[in-house]
Design an enzyme around this catalytic site. Structure first.
Site, PDB file in Angstrom:
ATOM      1  N   ASP A 214      64.458   0.010  39.420  1.00  0.00           N
ATOM      2  CA  ASP A 214      63.345   0.662  38.991  1.00  0.00           C
ATOM      3  C   ASP A 214      62.992   1.850  40.136  1.00  0.00           C
ATOM      4  O   ASP A 214      63.057   1.885  41.245  1.00  0.00           O
ATOM      5  CB  ASP A 214      62.289  -0.575  39.299  1.00  0.00           C
ATOM      6  CG  ASP A 214      60.821  -0.319  38.819  1.00  0.00           C
ATOM      7  OD1 ASP A 214      60.566   0.322  37.549  1.00  0.00           O
ATOM      8  OD2 ASP A 214      59.896  -0.241  39.523  1.00  0.00           O
ATOM      9  N   GLU A 271      66.138   4.108  36.991  1.00  0.00           N
ATOM     10  CA  GLU A 271      64.769   4.313  36.111  1.00  0.00           C
ATOM     11  C   GLU A 271      64.217   5.450  37.051  1.00  0.00           C
ATOM     12  O   GLU A 271      64.234   5.493  38.291  1.00  0.00           O
ATOM     13  CB  GLU A 271      64.045   3.357  35.982  1.00  0.00           C
ATOM     14  CG  GLU A 271      62.860   3.218  34.948  1.00  0.00           C
ATOM     15  CD  GLU A 271      61.573   3.780  35.566  1.00  0.00           C
ATOM     16  OE1 GLU A 271      60.715   4.012  34.868  1.00  0.00           O
ATOM     17  OE2 GLU A 271      61.302   3.700  36.779  1.00  0.00           O
TER      18      GLU A 271
HETATM   19  C1  NOJ Z   1      58.816   1.290  35.783  1.00  0.00           C
HETATM   20  C2  NOJ Z   1      58.677   0.117  34.994  1.00  0.00           C
HETATM   21  O1  NOJ Z   1      59.501  -0.080  33.873  1.00  0.00           O
HETATM   22  C3  NOJ Z   1      57.324  -0.373  34.792  1.00  0.00           C
HETATM   23  O2  NOJ Z   1      57.050  -1.273  33.690  1.00  0.00           O
HETATM   24  C4  NOJ Z   1      56.524  -0.658  35.989  1.00  0.00           C
HETATM   25  O3  NOJ Z   1      54.939  -0.525  35.906  1.00  0.00           O
HETATM   26  C5  NOJ Z   1      56.855   0.523  37.153  1.00  0.00           C
HETATM   27  N1  NOJ Z   1      58.237   0.834  36.954  1.00  0.00           N
HETATM   28  C6  NOJ Z   1      56.352   0.318  38.326  1.00  0.00           C
HETATM   29  O4  NOJ Z   1      57.390  -0.787  38.953  1.00  0.00           O
END
Ligand code: NOJ
Ligand code: CA
Length: 581
Positions: A214, A271
């Protein structure tokens, strides 16, 4: 340089000749997938019950949304304990059973790790708050306030409020990229990094096959914290100072060396917020040994205003083509992206790129052909394979459960005095809840998802859109997905091959045509992105090749020769996939 996946862990019979890039990843938003005990919340045993469905879909990997213990204010992206499963989702034994069941079917399991922040309820943060002298204090980022009691700088979090929260006891502020209850970890502290590596290793030792990392590109912060001049930007102003921060590449390399390289079959999906092609090359070129791929976010944000993601802007097909050209053609051929159109953070693709009102089935099918013939590693969101739509039935603030939309409402209405109706309309249209409504298995009251009261409302269109109805219908969206996934798995050219848009159609705002090619194998894909019939005029060079080509997948088998003429008319959302050589 490709990492080969083989049967390294126990009974796993993964295809040993498959490059990790060829994975087809199915996102399971656990909370909304299948509830095994009637408490209204999806859980791990619920996934085990649906294992045959997942296998028949044909995906090679499943990515689970966060399942660690968490107060769930951001549904698991606020971790309280990296080593245990949230009781609502099940136990470690359930997890082991799920992992084994997936591996028995040759399906990989990708976990979500959230390394940038924890919950304020995490033991580390509690210790840090309780005592500024504790070694845990430096696990987070603290600064004194500015003059007149203002925060240390003017940045906003991704929820739109100040990125700093005041702690009265110590008269200091802590930094948070996201909500106030999600304090950022201090990655410059080597102990923090070691603790996170230990957590990843715990799950890798169990045999998981990968991680979605993430917010992977914001872990290293520029600690000068200068003010930003982006005064119009509502969410995440200041991000330019910590996106791709000063030591990010060093940290990702260290993480790879100390964790992932010890498990050679594991792959990492980074991500990130919006990044450039050059950034992604730095993160994913194999010789740099950082991440395996970056999930390409740009397509899913095509209708978001850059300064305020809750405001929509219209999109055109040429914009989508530009995005794809950049990421599928201009990106260095050894760098790699994850390709998705929707996930749990964005609206459903049939509702923004397709037409869920008049051509739902046709556009959902066309989009399945699109997603499964693009370069990159596709990520498919649960329910996409059924053509599930946005929740157009949401009509009040009570329908919204996710924090970003609620924070926006609070900011704009309560702090900035904007018209509640206007703001409500914006969030009802785009809240992340749209992609988090329960999976539609049947037309029963609980949609086959639960026998209890679901945590989020079920879309009433479950009577027309559900897995049971589509299962045996050869013309269903579900069966087309299964077919497209099989085709992609049988033809690496569709995953790994080059992507060449047909230049003569570059400016066409309705017809999208591209060629995929690898080792002498060539595919032509022609799609009509329009709600009305459109003329397609392919160049002579392609027409010559088409004369002897077979249409492998097409909207209408009886019209499979359609594109062999100089000019032809495609019906709304027609799709044609030809094998040229
Ligand atoms: C990306 C995640 O996909 C999302 O759902 C989340 O709120 C944020 N990162 C923060 O961790
Ligand atoms: Ca449950």
């Amino acid at each position: 340089m490709s990492k080969q996946l083989d049967a390294a862990h126990g009974p796993k019979q993964l295809q040993s000749d498959m490059d990790w890039k060829e994975n087809i990843v199915y996102e399971i938003y656990v909370r909304s997938f299948n509830d095994s005990n009637g408490d209204g919340v999806g859980d791990l045993r619920g996934i085990i019950q649906k294992i045959d469905y997942i296998e028949q879909l044909g995906v090679t990997a499943v990515w689970l949304s966060p399942i660690f213990d968490s107060p769930n204010r951001d549904y698991g992206y606020d971790v309280r304990d990296y080593f245990s499963i949230h009781p609502e989702y099940g136990t470690l034994d359930d997890f082991d059973e799920l992992l084994e069941a997936l591996h028995e079917r040759g399906i990989r399991l990708v976990m979500e790790i959230v390394p940038n922040h924890t919950s304020t309820e995490h033991r580390w943060f509690q210790e840090a708050l309780a005592s500024p002298d504790s070694p845990y204090r430096d696990y987070y980022i603290w600064r004194p306030g500015g003059e007149e009691g203002s925060p240390p700088n003017n940045w906003t979090s991704f929820l739109g409020d100040p990125a700093w929260t005041y702690d009265e006891a110590s008269d200091q502020y802590y930094f948070h990229t996201y909500a106030e209850h999600q304090p950022d970890l201090n990655w410059d502290n080597p102990q923090v990094r070691e603790e996170l590596y230990r957590a990843m290793i715990f799950w890798l030792e169990k045999g998981v096959d990968g991680f979605r990392v993430d917010t992977a590109n914001v872990l290293s912060k520029n600690k000068d914290f200068p003010d930003t001049d982006e005064t119009r930007r509502i969410q995440g102003s200041g991000e330019k100072f910590y996106k791709n921060g000063p030591r990010i590449h060093e940290y990702l390399r260290e993480m790879r060396e100390k964790v992932f390289d010890r498990y050679p079959d594991v792959f990492t999906l980074g991500e990130s917020s919006q990044v450039t092609v050059e950034d992604v090359e730095k993160y994913t070129l194999p010789q740099r040994k950082e991440l395996d791929l970056i999930l390409m976010i740009e397509a899913s944000k095509i209708c978001d205003e850059p300064d305020d993601m809750w405001r929509s802007k219209p999109w055109k097909l040429s914009m989508l083509k530009d995005i794809m050209r950049k990421w599928l053609k201009d990106l260095h051929e050894d760098a790699w992206i994850g390709m998705y159109l929707s996930n749990h953070d964005h609206v459903r693709m049939v509702s923004y790129l397709g037409d869920d009102e008049h051509h739902r089935e046709e556009s959902a099918k066309m989009l399945s052909v699109f997603l499964m013939t693009l370069r990159g590693t596709p990520n498919l969101l649960q329910g996409e394979e059924l053509g599930m739509t946005d929740a157009h039935f949401f009509n009040s603030i009570e329908d919204i459960k996710e924090q970003q939309a609620l924070a926006y409402y609070d900011l704009m209405v309560n702090e900035r005095g904007m018209e509640p109706e206007t703001i409500l309309r914006r969030i009802l249209g785009k809240a992340r809840d749209h992609t988090r409504t329960p999976m539609q298995w049947t037309s029963e009251p609980g949609a086959g998802f639960t026998t209890g009261a679901p945590w989020q409302r079920i879309n009433p269109n479950k009577s027309e859109i559900n897995a049971a109805l589509q299962e045996d219908d050869p013309a269903s969206v579900l069966n087309l997905y299964r077919r497209m996934i099989r085709l992609r798995r049988e033809h690496p050219a569709l995953s790994l091959g080059s992507y060449e848009p047909v230049p003569e159609l570059d400016d066409d705002e309705h017809i999208y045509a591209y060629v995929r090619e690898r080792q002498g194998e060539r595919w032509l894909i022609v799609l009509n992105f329009s709600t009305s019939p459109r003329q397609a005029r392919l160049p002579q060079s392609l027409l010559a090749d088409l004369q002897t080509a077979d249409c492998v997948v097409c909207t209408d088998e009886h019209r499979s020769d359609l594109l062999k003429k100089d000019v032809t008319e495609l019906a709304p959302y027609d799709y044609y996939v030809y094998r040229l050589s």
